[in-house]
Design a protein around this motif. Structure first.
Motif, PDB file in Angstrom:
ATOM      1  N   GLU A 159      -9.865   7.758  -2.834  1.00  0.00           N
ATOM      2  CA  GLU A 159     -11.127   8.019  -2.569  1.00  0.00           C
ATOM      3  C   GLU A 159     -11.354   9.042  -3.885  1.00  0.00           C
ATOM      4  N   VAL A 174      -4.472   9.059   1.571  1.00  0.00           N
ATOM      5  CA  VAL A 174      -5.510   8.793   0.682  1.00  0.00           C
ATOM      6  C   VAL A 174      -4.990   9.730  -0.456  1.00  0.00           C
ATOM      7  N   ARG A 195      -5.386   2.605  -7.907  1.00  0.00           N
ATOM      8  CA  ARG A 195      -5.547   1.643  -6.862  1.00  0.00           C
ATOM      9  C   ARG A 195      -4.870   0.141  -7.420  1.00  0.00           C
ATOM     10  N   HIS A 205      -2.370   2.086  -4.515  1.00  0.00           N
ATOM     11  CA  HIS A 205      -2.566   3.446  -3.790  1.00  0.00           C
ATOM     12  C   HIS A 205      -4.198   3.330  -3.059  1.00  0.00           C
ATOM     13  N   ARG A 206      -4.216   4.008  -1.877  1.00  0.00           N
ATOM     14  CA  ARG A 206      -5.481   4.265  -1.344  1.00  0.00           C
ATOM     15  C   ARG A 206      -5.903   5.456  -2.093  1.00  0.00           C
ATOM     16  N   ILE A 239       0.841  -1.284   0.007  1.00  0.00           N
ATOM     17  CA  ILE A 239      -0.019  -0.098   0.043  1.00  0.00           C
ATOM     18  C   ILE A 239       0.947   1.219  -0.114  1.00  0.00           C
TER      19      ILE A 239
END
Length: 185
Positions: free
Chosen positions: A43, A84, A36, A40-41, A7
């Motif tokens: 949103e 994020v 993703r 990577h995180r 991550i």
């Protein structure tokens, strides 16, 4: 034995501003998928979803638009400061509102990139993803950004994407290249 994807924890806010139907959300979702896939995180803070849940009750006056942008900016910074990648495809028509979000990020030491999805209003009107341009032309709505309400283009965005001259994949790749260049991907 299961393999685990590493991550990536470097957060950032990537704000995509532009007219309605410019391609902001489409580009953001394409980039989100790629990020993703790299671990990577991510949103996506879609403007329409935010209006429904976080900014319900706000109208489209200049003051309400400013409040909406500040709320989104707060959430984006919170996410980004916690590792994020916050992709924010939101019109944000006023330069002072976007600048206030940038300053919040600078104060907190959180990376922030402004991307102008610079699609001409004529092209946006042809795309008319949500039927807003047709409704405005029929007199059913007023205050449509870029038509009968102002849109202040960013003077010096970190990246300007002309989505009408390249594919969604090319647009997302250009944005990804900027993230790599800035050490964020």
């Amino acid at each position: 034995m299961a393999e685990f994807l590493e991550i990536q924890m470097t957060g950032a806010t990537i704000w995509l501003t532009g007219l309605p139907s410019a391609g902001k959300t489409t580009i953001a979702r394409q980039l989100a998928d790629r990020l993703r896939g790299e671990g990577h995180r991510v949103e996506v803070l879609d403007g329409d979803e935010i209006r429904e849940f976080l900014s319900a009750g706000l109208g489209f006056s200049r003051e309400d638009r400013h409040t909406n942008v500040q709320r989104i900016g707060f959430v984006a910074e919170l996410l980004a400061s916690n590792g994020v990648k916050a992709l924010v495809p939101v019109i944000a028509p006023f330069a002072d509102s976007r600048e206030a979000v940038r300053k919040r990020h600078q104060t907190e030491g959180t990376p922030y990139l402004e991307v102008h999805v610079a699609t001409p209003v004529e092209v946006c009107s042809e795309r008319d993803v949500k039927g807003l341009y047709a409704k405005q032309a029929a007199g059913e709505i007023s205050g449509l950004t870029g038509v009968d309400d102002p849109y202040e283009e960013p003077a010096a965005p970190d990246l300007r994407i002309e989505s009408h001259t390249q594919t969604v994949q090319e647009s997302a790749a250009a944005l990804h290249a900027l993230l790599v260049e800035r050490g964020l991907a």
